[in-house]
Design an enzyme around this catalytic site. Sequence first.
Site, PDB file in Angstrom:
ATOM      1  N   TYR A 146      47.735  31.314  31.389  1.00 61.38           N
ATOM      2  CA  TYR A 146      47.187  32.674  31.217  1.00 61.38           C
ATOM      3  C   TYR A 146      47.952  33.394  30.099  1.00 61.38           C
ATOM      4  CZ  TYR A 146      46.889  37.672  32.668  1.00 61.38           C
ATOM      5  OH  TYR A 146      46.750  39.030  32.727  1.00 61.38           O
ATOM      6  N   ILE A 233      46.179  33.870  42.871  1.00 63.95           N
ATOM      7  CA  ILE A 233      45.212  34.965  42.879  1.00 63.95           C
ATOM      8  C   ILE A 233      43.757  34.528  42.846  1.00 63.95           C
ATOM      9  CG2 ILE A 233      46.839  36.580  41.856  1.00 63.95           C
ATOM     10  CD1 ILE A 233      45.175  36.431  39.297  1.00 63.95           C
ATOM     11  N   LYS A 270      40.832  39.313  41.786  1.00 64.76           N
ATOM     12  CA  LYS A 270      39.913  38.217  41.445  1.00 64.76           C
ATOM     13  C   LYS A 270      39.045  37.836  42.638  1.00 64.76           C
ATOM     14  CE  LYS A 270      41.945  38.208  37.560  1.00 64.76           C
ATOM     15  NZ  LYS A 270      41.289  38.669  36.323  1.00 64.76           N
TER      16      LYS A 270
END
Lengths: 485, 470
Positions: A146, A233, A270
Amino acid sequence: MSQLLSKLASSDKHGEASPYFDGWKAYDNNPYHPTHNPHGVIQMGLAENQLCSDLIKEWIRKNPQASICTAEGIDSFSDIAVFQDYHGLKQFRQAIAAFMERARGGRVSFEVERVVMSGGATGANETLMFCLADPGDAFLVPTPYYAAFDRDLRWRTGIRIIPVECNSSNNFQVTKQALESTYLKAQETGIKIKGLIIANPSNPLGTSLDRETLESLVSFINDKQIHLVCDEIYAATVFAEPKFISVAEIILEMVHVNRDLIHIVYSLSKDMGLPGFRVGVVYSYNDVVVSCARKMSSFGLVSSQIQSFVAAMLSDQRFVDNILVEVSKRVAKRHHMFTEGLEEMGISCLRSNAGLYVLMDLRQMLKDQTFESEIALWRVIINKVKINISPGSSFHCSEPGWFRVCFANMDEDTLQIGLERIKDFVLGDKASKNKNCNCICNNKRENKKRKSFQKNLKLSFSSMMYDEHVRSPKLMSPHSPLLRA
Amino acid sequence: MKQLSTKVTSNGHGQDSSYFLGWEEYEKNPYDEIKNPNGMIQMGLAENQLCFDLIESWLVKNPDAASLKRNGQSIFRELALFQDYHGMPEFKKAMAEFMEEIRGNRVTFDPKNIVLAAGSTSANETLMFCLAEPGDAFLLPTPYYPGFDRDLKWRTGAEIVPIHCSSSNGFQITESALQQAYQQAEKLDLKVKGVLVTNPSNPLGTALTRRELNLLVDFITSKNIHLISDEIYSGTMFGFEQFISVMDVLKDKKLENTEVSKRVHVVYSLSKDLGLPGFRVGAIYSNEEMIVSAATKMSSFGLVSSQTQYLLSALLSDKKFTSQYLEENQKRLKSRQRRLVSGLESAGITCLRSNAGLFCWVDMRHLLDTNTFEAELDLWKKIVYNVKLNISPGSSCHCTEPGWFRVCFANMSEDTLDLALKRLKTFVESTDCGRMISRSSHERLKSLRKKTVSNWVFRVSWTDRVPDER
C-alpha cells in the site's frame, strides 16, 4: 520560512509528490458523472467499498435511537458529548471485538480490554510504529505494498522500510527465502530490524494468506524475536478460498510463539465502507503496547458520537451476520463481473480472492519491461482512456506492468463504462496496429486464441499521442486528497 | 523491554503526574447523588457542562442536520465516504466565522488557513512536528496545562523551557521572565523555536492583557521565532473585559500579511466553548502556507469524523444560535464562577481574580504546613482522600510556588458544587488554620478581604502603565 520549520514540514517525506497522486489530480480536475460529465475521468484508483451502504442506511432508518442527535437518542447526548476517555466507550469496544470475531467465523475471541482506538488504520499503523520502533529502526514490508505506508510508517516516526521483494513467478507470495535474505542483508549493513508488517488480505494484490504461509511468517518473526504487525482491514472482503485466516487463529495453534510480538490493525473503512467515520483499531497481544497505544490514542480518538453509533450497530448480531455475508457476496459479484469483462478482451489479472480491486496484468502492453514504460502507459490510460488506476510502481512492485484497478467504489453502470473504455482502447489500438489479426475473443474456452491475441496487445508506441504523454509535465491540481486508496 | 521503543518505556506520556492520578482515584470512587453520595467529586476536569440544553434544543429543531440529511435527502453515503483531509469546506467556513464571532468580528479567519485535527491535543502535537526538530524547545509560561508535557514533547522529541511567572504580579508574563527563559534554553544548549501560550490561560482562568500580548509579539519578532496561541477557552470569557486574541494584536500593530504574521499560529477546539470534547474537533490556524500544507497532510492521523463535521457545520452556521449560545454560556459561567469564589471565601480561601475559563486558580498557601511542594502534595492527598474532592495541585501545572490549586466549576451541577464547597469548608475548619478562622472568623475574613482587595489593587496598578484592559 523553511529554515524556521521542521524538516518534516519542509521535506516531502510525506510521499505525496509521487506520480501515484497524479491520477488523483486528473480525476479531481475532470471527475466522471453519468449526466453532468460523461466523458470525465472514472475513479478506479480508490479502494472504497460502496457496495453495502444500502444495508447500513436501512439499519439507521430502523434504529433512530442509535444516533444521539435524534429525538429517540437525544437523552444520551450530553453524556456522549463529554466522553473523551481514551479507553473508549466499553460498549464500543465490546461491539468491535464481537465484530472482529464474527468476521473470523467465531474461530477466535478478542479481549475487549485490548481494543485500542486510533484515527483510522492510518493512525493505528503510525501508533504501532511509535510503540515498536525508534527513529532509524526498520520494518520489513513485502512488496508490492500500500503506497501510503511510506507516509504512515515512516514520516513522523523516523523509521525505515526495508522492502521484501516478491515476484509474479509465484503470484507475489512472500517466501521464507526472501525474508531471510532481506533480513540478513539488512543486518549486515547495521540496520536494526524491529519487525515485519503485512497486509492480510493484501493491498494491492487482493489475496489472503493461506495457513502455511502465515505459519511460516509467524515462525520467522518468532525465530528472530521481532514484531509482526498484521493489517487485517480487508478481512471481510474475502469471497473465495483460501477463507480468511487471521494471525489470531495461527497463534492459538502455535502455542510456543511469543505473543508479545503479535499486533493486529483493524478498521471499519473497508469492510463496512465507512472511511469518513475514522474508526481504527490497534489490537495487541502485548500488554505494554496496549497501554502505550492507548495513551497515544489521545492524538486520534474516535469521535464519541461515532463510538456510540457503531456500538449500537455492531451489537445487532443479526445485522452483523447479514452484512458480513453480503459484503463477501457483493464483492465477489463485482470481482467476477470485472475480471470476466477483462478476460473477454484478453487482459488477465492476478488471481485474487479478496479486496476491493484487482491487479491487472498489462505487461504485454509495455513498450519494454521498464518502469518508464509503465508510467508512460499509465499516463495514456489516465489521459486517453480516462480512468484513474494505480501503477504497480507506486506500490513498489518489483516488476513493471501491473496495475491496481478498483471496482467497488462506483455503481455497476459506471464499472461497465470503465470496462467499455478499456475495451475500446485495447481493441482499438490493437486494430490499428495489426489489421490482419482477427482474434477478438469473447469465448473463455478459446485459450489458444487468447494467448496469441495477448501477444499482439502491445501498443503502437510510435504514435504521437504516446510521445506527448511521456513529455507532459506533472498535472497540477488545486488540491490533492490523500485517501486510503 | 528492549523490543519496544523508548517512547513506551520512558514516561514521556506524563501520566505519572498527580494531575492524572487524581483522575484515577476519582474513577475508583465517583460521586453520584443517589448511588454514591460519599464518593469523590470531580473538580479536576475542565469540562463545560453548562449549556447542553441549548444544543439539545437546537438538535430537536433541526432534524435534518441531526439525522444526516440535506434538504430532506439522506447524505449518509456521502458522509460515510468523506475522508478528504482538507475537511468539509462548509465546516471550515462555519468554524472560521465562529472564531470571528468570538472575537467580536474584529479580525477575519480565512477558512483555507484552517487545518482540522482530532482535538487540540492533536493540533498542538501536529504544530510541534511542523515547527520543531527533536531537541528543539518551546518556551511556555508557568503554570501551564499538564497535558502539554505529553502533547508537545512525547512523540515529537521537542522540549519545554518554562517562563516563570509568579503570584507577585498575578502570574503575568514579564519581559525579564521571557528573556530569562530564552537564556536558560541557550544554557541548556536547546534551540528555541517559539513560545506557546494559552489565552485565556489554563490553569489561571485569566485572559492575557494587551500589554502581555504586545510583549510576546515583540519578543518573537526580535528573536525570529514562532508564537502559538492556544485559544481554546476564547469563548469562555465572562469578565467585563473583552477577549483579546493575538490576531487582534497583529491587526492593531499593522502586522497582518507580514513575515511576523506567518509565524503566529492559533489553536482552537470546540471542546471547551461548546462543551463537546467527545467529538474531537480541533483546529490549527496559520498564515503560513507551508505549515497549512504539512499540517493538513498530518491530519490524516487524526481526521475529524465526517458525521461530526456535518452536524457542527449546520450548528455553527446558525448565527442566531451561536450568538445566543455565546451570550448564555458567558452568563452561566460567570454565575458559576461567582458561586465557587464566594463559597471558597466563606471557607477563608481566596482565588486569583479570573475572567475566563472553567476553573479558578485557588490560593491555599495558608493551609500548607510549610511553604514546600511536599506540603502541597500532603494537602492535596488530604483533599483527595479525606475530603474526597479531586482538584489539581499547582505542581502538576509546573507552578513555581507551592500552595496553588486549580478547581473546576463547570463540570457538575450546582448542588454538587455546593456540596463540594461544604466539604471543603468543613475540612478547612478542622485544620489549625481553620480553627483560627472559627475563633476569630470576623477578623480573619476582614484581613483576607483586605488581602484580596490589595492583590487586586496591586494587579490593577501594575498593569496600569497602560490603561487597564484586564
